[in-house]
Scaffold this motif. Structure first.
Motif, PDB file in Angstrom:
ATOM      1  N   UNK A 215      74.080  23.700   7.252  1.00 54.06           N
ATOM      2  CA  UNK A 215      73.751  22.958   8.468  1.00 54.06           C
ATOM      3  C   UNK A 215      72.495  22.118   8.270  1.00 54.06           C
ATOM      4  N   UNK A 216      71.553  22.623   7.476  1.00 55.48           N
ATOM      5  CA  UNK A 216      70.327  21.869   7.205  1.00 55.48           C
ATOM      6  C   UNK A 216      70.638  20.611   6.406  1.00 55.48           C
ATOM      7  N   UNK A 217      71.557  20.716   5.432  1.00 61.56           N
ATOM      8  CA  UNK A 217      71.960  19.544   4.655  1.00 61.56           C
ATOM      9  C   UNK A 217      72.651  18.508   5.534  1.00 61.56           C
ATOM     10  N   UNK A 218      73.486  18.981   6.456  1.00 64.21           N
ATOM     11  CA  UNK A 218      74.170  18.062   7.369  1.00 64.21           C
ATOM     12  C   UNK A 218      73.160  17.381   8.285  1.00 64.21           C
ATOM     13  N   UNK A 219      72.168  18.155   8.753  1.00 66.59           N
ATOM     14  CA  UNK A 219      71.129  17.590   9.621  1.00 66.59           C
ATOM     15  C   UNK A 219      70.300  16.552   8.874  1.00 66.59           C
ATOM     16  N   UNK A 220      70.004  16.809   7.606  1.00 59.68           N
ATOM     17  CA  UNK A 220      69.270  15.826   6.791  1.00 59.68           C
ATOM     18  C   UNK A 220      70.055  14.522   6.696  1.00 59.68           C
ATOM     19  N   UNK A 221      71.353  14.654   6.466  1.00 62.26           N
ATOM     20  CA  UNK A 221      72.197  13.459   6.364  1.00 62.26           C
ATOM     21  C   UNK A 221      72.239  12.684   7.677  1.00 62.26           C
ATOM     22  N   UNK A 222      72.448  13.383   8.795  1.00 56.44           N
ATOM     23  CA  UNK A 222      72.564  12.676  10.080  1.00 56.44           C
ATOM     24  C   UNK A 222      71.253  11.986  10.453  1.00 56.44           C
ATOM     25  N   UNK A 223      70.136  12.579  10.042  1.00 62.10           N
ATOM     26  CA  UNK A 223      68.834  11.955  10.333  1.00 62.10           C
ATOM     27  C   UNK A 223      68.637  10.675   9.526  1.00 62.10           C
ATOM     28  N   UNK A 224      69.221  10.617   8.343  1.00 60.67           N
ATOM     29  CA  UNK A 224      69.056   9.457   7.474  1.00 60.67           C
ATOM     30  C   UNK A 224      70.117   8.383   7.691  1.00 60.67           C
ATOM     31  N   UNK A 225      71.248   8.778   8.273  1.00 62.97           N
ATOM     32  CA  UNK A 225      72.387   7.851   8.404  1.00 62.97           C
ATOM     33  C   UNK A 225      72.001   6.624   9.239  1.00 62.97           C
TER      34      UNK A 225
END
Length: 323
Positions: A215-225
């Motif tokens: 979930x942390x990796x997904x959150x990192x991605x959504x923050x950068x998208x």
């Protein structure tokens, strides 16, 4: 029937008469010029038919004529297939051989040279399910490391996206279509949940646990998208903001497995297979793995995870209440 303008050179066969050899040559010319089959397929079909004719020549004790081949019986075909299987030929090769013989039989029928009915009466051999080999645990984890792609000329958010997708495939055992079909609202933020609801085959939904580090990796991605990710829209998007294509993840894995020194079997589906295999190797319950994978049948899970009969007997012996 239209024929190729190229000159036809009759194939010389010791086991067949001139008429049958000529029709075989014409059939291969038709497959090459009109069906546009690949050279390798043509070579395999020709080899399979030659082997069949050589067998029939010995089986009948005479050269095979066009008339004799048209009168082929089912028992003759079964005997040929049994001979090939005795030579340790696999199911796929036997299926290809039968397909080639049927193609030749249909060609003869269209040409008015006879109907080889025996070929259609033979059942195709069964082929065992082919499954990807599991990826070693350490290598599977590295697929989810965005730093592995630091040398690529791509935007960092794309590295983060691909790492998140592959972490989800391995961390929750999802099919790639299930992962890429997730809506933004389906995925909780880190610390706010540990379960996602996915839609699998047959439009069936199931609850699947998800690790906090995933979930942390997904959150990192959504923050950068750089693209908007509305709650009802797909959480994983491509470079232009549309839903991410599975082919992009497949290509990413192709590049990474080269860098990691892994075989061609290291595919997105192999991450799902690795998830199940690694759970099982650490004592995971077969029924629980079945639920996690979304399999309707336990037998499917048994094949999928590569469990052998000894493993099942071990579970039976240790878990049965009357042991």
């Amino acid at each position: 029937m239209t024929r190729s303008a190229a000159p036809v050179q009759t194939i010389d066969l010791d086991c067949a008469d001139e008429g049958l050899a000529l029709e075989m040559t014409r059939w291969l010319t038709h497959l090459r010029a009109e069906r546009r089959l690949s050279p390798k397929t043509l070579e395999a079909y020709a080899r399979d038919l030659r082997q069949c004719l050589a067998f029939l020549c010995e089986h009948w004790g005479r050269r095979v004529s066009l008339k004799a081949f048209a009168a082929l019986e089912a028992s003759d075909v079964r005997a040929f297939m049994a001979m090939r299987r005795a030579d340790d030929i696999g199911g796929r090769s036997l299926m290809r051989a039968l397909a080639g013989l049927r193609s030749f039989g249909r060609f003869l029928e269209r040409e008015g040279k006879g109907k080889v009915g025996a070929l259609s009466a033979i059942r195709a051999p069964k082929i065992g399910k082919s499954l990807p080999k599991p990826i070693q645990m350490a290598a599977a984890k590295r697929f989810a490391d965005a730093d592995e792609r630091a040398g690529e000329d791509r935007d960092p958010w794309i590295w983060a996206r691909d790492a998140a997708v592959m972490a989800l495939l391995y961390g929750s055992g999802l099919r790639i279509s299930e992962a890429l079909g997730l809506k933004h609202r389906d995925v909780p933020k880190p610390g706010e949940g540990d379960v996602i609801v996915v839609t699998g085959k047959g439009n069936k939904t199931r609850m699947v646990p998800v690790l906090q580090n995933v979930l942390a990796l997904i959150a990192d991605y959504t923050a950068m998208c750089p693209h908007p990710l509305p709650p009802a829209g797909p959480i994983f998007v491509g470079a232009r903001g549309a839903q991410l294509s599975p082919r992009i993840i497949q290509l990413t894995m192709e590049r990474l497995r080269g860098a990691l020194g892994l075989p061609d079997s290291a595919t997105p589906h192999a991450l799902r297979h690795s998830f199940a295999t690694h759970l099982l190797s650490r004592g995971g319950d077969l029924r629980a793995i079945q639920e996690l994978l979304g399999h309707a049948s336990l037998s499917t899970t048994q094949i999928y995870t590569g469990i052998d009969s000894e493993r099942l007997l071990e579970v039976y012996r240790t878990a049965h209440p009357r042991r």
